[in-house]
Motif scaffolding. Structure first.
Motif, PDB file in Angstrom:
ATOM      1  N   TYR A   4       0.844  -1.297   0.125  1.00  0.00           N
ATOM      2  CA  TYR A   4      -0.015   0.091   0.045  1.00  0.00           C
ATOM      3  C   TYR A   4       1.038   1.245  -0.102  1.00  0.00           C
ATOM      4  O   TYR A   4       0.584   2.234  -0.798  1.00  0.00           O
ATOM      5  N   TYR A   5       1.920   1.381   0.885  1.00  0.00           N
ATOM      6  CA  TYR A   5       2.628   2.254   1.149  1.00  0.00           C
ATOM      7  C   TYR A   5       3.567   2.793  -0.168  1.00  0.00           C
ATOM      8  O   TYR A   5       3.915   3.811  -0.620  1.00  0.00           O
ATOM      9  N   SER A   6       4.031   1.682  -0.720  1.00  0.00           N
ATOM     10  CA  SER A   6       4.914   1.823  -1.830  1.00  0.00           C
ATOM     11  C   SER A   6       4.139   2.212  -3.187  1.00  0.00           C
ATOM     12  O   SER A   6       4.503   3.273  -3.822  1.00  0.00           O
ATOM     13  N   LYS A 164      -8.475   0.234   8.023  1.00  0.00           N
ATOM     14  CA  LYS A 164      -9.153   1.414   7.051  1.00  0.00           C
ATOM     15  C   LYS A 164      -9.046   0.682   5.753  1.00  0.00           C
ATOM     16  O   LYS A 164      -7.957   0.074   5.371  1.00  0.00           O
ATOM     17  N   LEU A 165     -10.224   0.988   5.239  1.00  0.00           N
ATOM     18  CA  LEU A 165     -10.124   0.573   3.581  1.00  0.00           C
ATOM     19  C   LEU A 165      -9.749   2.017   2.700  1.00  0.00           C
ATOM     20  O   LEU A 165     -10.456   2.886   2.840  1.00  0.00           O
ATOM     21  N   GLY A 171      -7.539   4.153  -8.086  1.00  0.00           N
ATOM     22  CA  GLY A 171      -8.814   3.230  -7.808  1.00  0.00           C
ATOM     23  C   GLY A 171      -8.526   2.097  -7.170  1.00  0.00           C
ATOM     24  O   GLY A 171      -9.565   1.175  -6.730  1.00  0.00           O
ATOM     25  N   SER A 172      -7.374   1.712  -7.042  1.00  0.00           N
ATOM     26  CA  SER A 172      -7.118   0.481  -6.081  1.00  0.00           C
ATOM     27  C   SER A 172      -7.288   0.495  -4.762  1.00  0.00           C
ATOM     28  O   SER A 172      -7.124   1.559  -4.278  1.00  0.00           O
ATOM     29  N   GLN A 173      -7.763  -0.516  -4.179  1.00  0.00           N
ATOM     30  CA  GLN A 173      -7.925  -0.558  -2.538  1.00  0.00           C
ATOM     31  C   GLN A 173      -7.119  -1.517  -1.832  1.00  0.00           C
ATOM     32  O   GLN A 173      -6.807  -2.422  -2.230  1.00  0.00           O
ATOM     33  N   TYR A 174      -6.843  -0.950  -0.585  1.00  0.00           N
ATOM     34  CA  TYR A 174      -5.889  -1.621   0.458  1.00  0.00           C
ATOM     35  C   TYR A 174      -6.831  -1.526   1.660  1.00  0.00           C
ATOM     36  O   TYR A 174      -7.070  -0.497   2.162  1.00  0.00           O
ATOM     37  N   GLU A 175      -6.673  -2.579   2.379  1.00  0.00           N
ATOM     38  CA  GLU A 175      -7.002  -2.805   3.787  1.00  0.00           C
ATOM     39  C   GLU A 175      -5.810  -2.624   4.687  1.00  0.00           C
ATOM     40  O   GLU A 175      -5.057  -3.557   4.608  1.00  0.00           O
TER      41      GLU A 175
END
Length: 213
Positions: A4-6, A164-165, A171-175
């Protein structure tokens, strides 16, 4: 979390430029606190991200070793062109600080604590304190929970952590793990390790400073 952070690296710092007077005042207060705490210190910064907070300490500290697990955010951090004789950006694991070379008497970790699983907090703090030593100056800052900010909060049965979502611009999503704390909880967590514990709870952020026992 690392993915996610990358993937978020290019848009990460925009969160600090939101047009919100309260947020800006509290961020300024965090910067001011840090600038006085780290004068002439040898600092270990954990989870430095794109180096946003590094730049505010670089001129006052004797030296900063700033680590992050993501090469993508470190590439952006290096582009800030902070003095190479005072700032070293390095890829490293926040849970393996014994592998980071250098002598330190201070450390900070901004907007990282909320991403630590609650069952890993004790492990993280003990190895951090062991790495920097008794009497070292510590500073941390993170988010206060605001329902409308940062995506939907997710709770899971049997888990002490909240999530958190997050949706990126593509548009990509990460939990991702995102835990929030009040003053009483922070005091309970840090008191066993801290001398001169100072806790500030704002409307948007909390920040703490202490000396390692």
């Amino acid at each position: 979390m690392n993915l996610y952070y990358s993937n978020r690296a290019q848009e990460y710092e925009r969160v600090y430029y939101r047009n919100d007077e309260v947020r800006q005042k509290e961020q300024a207060a965090i910067r001011e606190s840090m600038s006085t705490l780290f004068v002439n210190k040898h600092v270990l910064e954990v989870a430095c991200g794109t180096g946003y907070w590094t730049q505010f300490v670089a001129h006052d500290a004797s030296h900063i070793t700033a680590i992050d697990f993501s090469d993508e955010v470190l590439e952006i951090a290096v582009e800030k062109n902070l003095p190479s004789n005072k700032v070293l950006f390095q890829q490293a694991n926040a849970y393996e600080l014994n592998k980071v070379q250098g002598n330190f008497n201070a450390s900070f970790a901004n907007f990282w604590f909320s991403h630590i699983p609650k069952n890993q907090i004790e492990k993280f703090l003990k190895q951090l304190h062991a790495r920097v030593g008794t009497g070292a100056q510590i500073f941390m800052a993170d988010n206060v929970y605001i329902e409308s900010i940062g995506g939907s909060l997710i709770e899971k049965a049997g888990s002490k952590d909240t999530y958190k979502l997050r949706t990126l611009e593509n548009g990509s999503q990460y939990e991702v793990i995102k835990n929030y704390y009040n003053e009483a909880e922070l005091r309970e967590i840090f008191t066993p390790y801290a001398r001169n514990l100072d806790i500030t709870i704002g409307q948007c952020f909390w920040w703490i400073s202490y000396l390692v026992k």
